[in-house]
Write a protein that holds these residues in place. Sequence first.
Motif, PDB file in Angstrom:
ATOM      1  N   ALA A 187       0.854  -1.094   0.054  1.00 26.22           N
ATOM      2  CA  ALA A 187       0.035  -0.101   0.097  1.00 26.22           C
ATOM      3  C   ALA A 187       0.907   1.203  -0.139  1.00 26.22           C
ATOM      4  CB  ALA A 187      -0.769   0.049   1.022  1.00 26.22           C
ATOM      5  N   ASN A 188       1.846   1.166   0.673  1.00 23.23           N
ATOM      6  CA  ASN A 188       2.847   2.451   0.659  1.00 23.23           C
ATOM      7  C   ASN A 188       3.506   2.569  -0.552  1.00 23.23           C
ATOM      8  OD1 ASN A 188       3.154   3.727   3.304  1.00 23.23           O
ATOM      9  ND2 ASN A 188       3.798   1.764   4.359  1.00 23.23           N
ATOM     10  N   ARG A 189       3.912   1.565  -0.880  1.00 26.26           N
ATOM     11  CA  ARG A 189       4.628   1.440  -2.262  1.00 26.26           C
ATOM     12  C   ARG A 189       3.885   1.971  -3.534  1.00 26.26           C
ATOM     13  NH1 ARG A 189       7.504  -3.260  -0.784  1.00 26.26           N
ATOM     14  NH2 ARG A 189       6.037  -4.671  -1.929  1.00 26.26           N
ATOM     15  N   SER A 190       2.525   1.644  -3.442  1.00 19.58           N
ATOM     16  CA  SER A 190       1.439   2.250  -4.418  1.00 19.58           C
ATOM     17  C   SER A 190       1.429   3.644  -4.530  1.00 19.58           C
ATOM     18  CB  SER A 190       0.051   1.269  -4.416  1.00 19.58           C
ATOM     19  OG  SER A 190      -0.700   1.874  -3.280  1.00 19.58           O
ATOM     20  N   ALA A 191       1.763   4.346  -3.381  1.00 14.82           N
ATOM     21  CA  ALA A 191       1.358   5.713  -3.094  1.00 14.82           C
ATOM     22  C   ALA A 191       0.123   6.055  -3.062  1.00 14.82           C
ATOM     23  CB  ALA A 191       2.238   6.383  -4.123  1.00 14.82           C
ATOM     24  N   SER A 192      -0.776   5.214  -2.581  1.00 17.03           N
ATOM     25  CA  SER A 192      -2.360   5.307  -2.672  1.00 17.03           C
ATOM     26  C   SER A 192      -2.633   6.359  -1.602  1.00 17.03           C
ATOM     27  CB  SER A 192      -3.057   4.239  -2.512  1.00 17.03           C
ATOM     28  OG  SER A 192      -2.792   3.617  -1.130  1.00 17.03           O
ATOM     29  N   SER A 193      -3.778   7.036  -1.930  1.00 14.77           N
ATOM     30  CA  SER A 193      -4.147   8.210  -0.817  1.00 14.77           C
ATOM     31  C   SER A 193      -4.631   7.340   0.575  1.00 14.77           C
ATOM     32  CB  SER A 193      -5.362   8.977  -1.390  1.00 14.77           C
ATOM     33  OG  SER A 193      -4.745   9.620  -2.439  1.00 14.77           O
ATOM     34  N   PHE A 194      -5.459   6.255   0.203  1.00 17.04           N
ATOM     35  CA  PHE A 194      -5.856   5.694   1.398  1.00 17.04           C
ATOM     36  C   PHE A 194      -5.637   4.262   1.733  1.00 17.04           C
ATOM     37  CE2 PHE A 194      -8.466   9.513   0.860  1.00 17.04           C
ATOM     38  CZ  PHE A 194      -8.566  10.123   2.201  1.00 17.04           C
ATOM     39  N   ALA A 195      -5.782   3.387   2.747  1.00 17.94           N
ATOM     40  CA  ALA A 195      -5.704   2.019   2.819  1.00 17.94           C
ATOM     41  C   ALA A 195      -7.038   1.675   3.500  1.00 17.94           C
ATOM     42  CB  ALA A 195      -4.378   1.409   3.519  1.00 17.94           C
TER      43      ALA A 195
END
Length: 419
Positions: free
Chosen positions: A371-379
């Motif tokens: 999730a961190n590597r994807s640079a998503s706004s939310f998990a």
Amino acid sequence: MRIQAIRGVKDIMPDEIEKWRWVENKANQVFTRYGFKEIRLPIFEKTKLFSRGIGETTDIVEKEMYTFEDRGGEKVTLRPEGTASVVRAFIEHKMYTKQTVQKYYYLGPMFRYERPQAGRFRQFYQIGVEAMGSHNPSIDAEVMIMLMEFFTVLGLNQIELQINSLGCNKCRPEYRETLKKSITNHLADLCENCNKRYQKNPLRVLDCKVERDIEIASGLPKITDHICNECKCHFEKVQTLLHETQIPYNINPSLVRGLDYYTHTAFEVTSRDLGAQNAISGGGRYNTLVEEFEGPPTPCFGFALGLERLISLVPFDKLESIETNPDVFVVSLGEEAKLKVFSLVHQLRSGGISVERDYNEGSIKSQMRKANRSASSFALIIGENEIKSGTYQLKNMKDGKQSNITAESCVEEIKALIN
């Protein structure tokens, strides 16, 4: 044997594509604002379209076209440029029956067999613009202004607009003869190409990129000293309109275009961030090409630019973020959650939210790292306890704060947070 890409072509990888899309979207926004509509053209055409339209004595036709016979024995060519195809479509579909000026833009791959070098490929990409149906000098000025605005939107500031007049079919023949006579005094010092083609097309000598020939060309007769009053008046009006809108430009008397169909206004935009091959766009007026293809008299003005070279100049590090990271990364724990997550991901995507998940379904630590590597706004974290309670955990990946979100209104709540 490992197969590799053909020399002179390249793959455009996903991390580069974001830059390409961003530039293309900006082109769409700016050109649409000026009333231009997209047209999509065939990648190959009958060979005679290009040999007739571009000119038999041009480098493109003489040396660079990818031409072959198809199974029906028809000689076809991968398009080396877009204008001839636009003109063919304009006539074939009778677009000239509309009373207003027709404005089109196109983008896509072109093909020329030439020596690959920095920013130049055998399969390369162009954006082109054509305004068809008016000889009004305001068209010339407006199209150049639009292009300069596009470059400003891209953050380019080390650029220069250069303009010239190439005369018309009335005054250019006399200039060609004057130029030809002057060239004969320098044949011993000119390159082999110039010696070959100066008889048929002496203006091509002015366009030669050999350093010694550039020096000689600077001393040859200037076309602006030989144009007729009508051409002079047209060119002066173009300059007045550029002045009126405070668009800086320079007159370059040696500027000619590499294709035979140009008349009146010709222009290039050059970049001070490039070396000797510093043009990033060029074009001009072509008033006779539609007629040459047996269409009605239709004055036109257009330009083309190479995307590879343009994208190399855009200061992406100083512009708005162009990355398209997912809005939400969904983390699932346990068998029951996996099934629930599959359905929920579909609902989120159908609601216009971009979502990623871990298809390997690893541990919570492993999934959070992704999730961190994807640079998503939310998990969005969903386990068996969350399913039982009907409340999911939503983590803001920028500040690390966590909040609860109800299962029933999950899509709406996330959509509200993102917007």
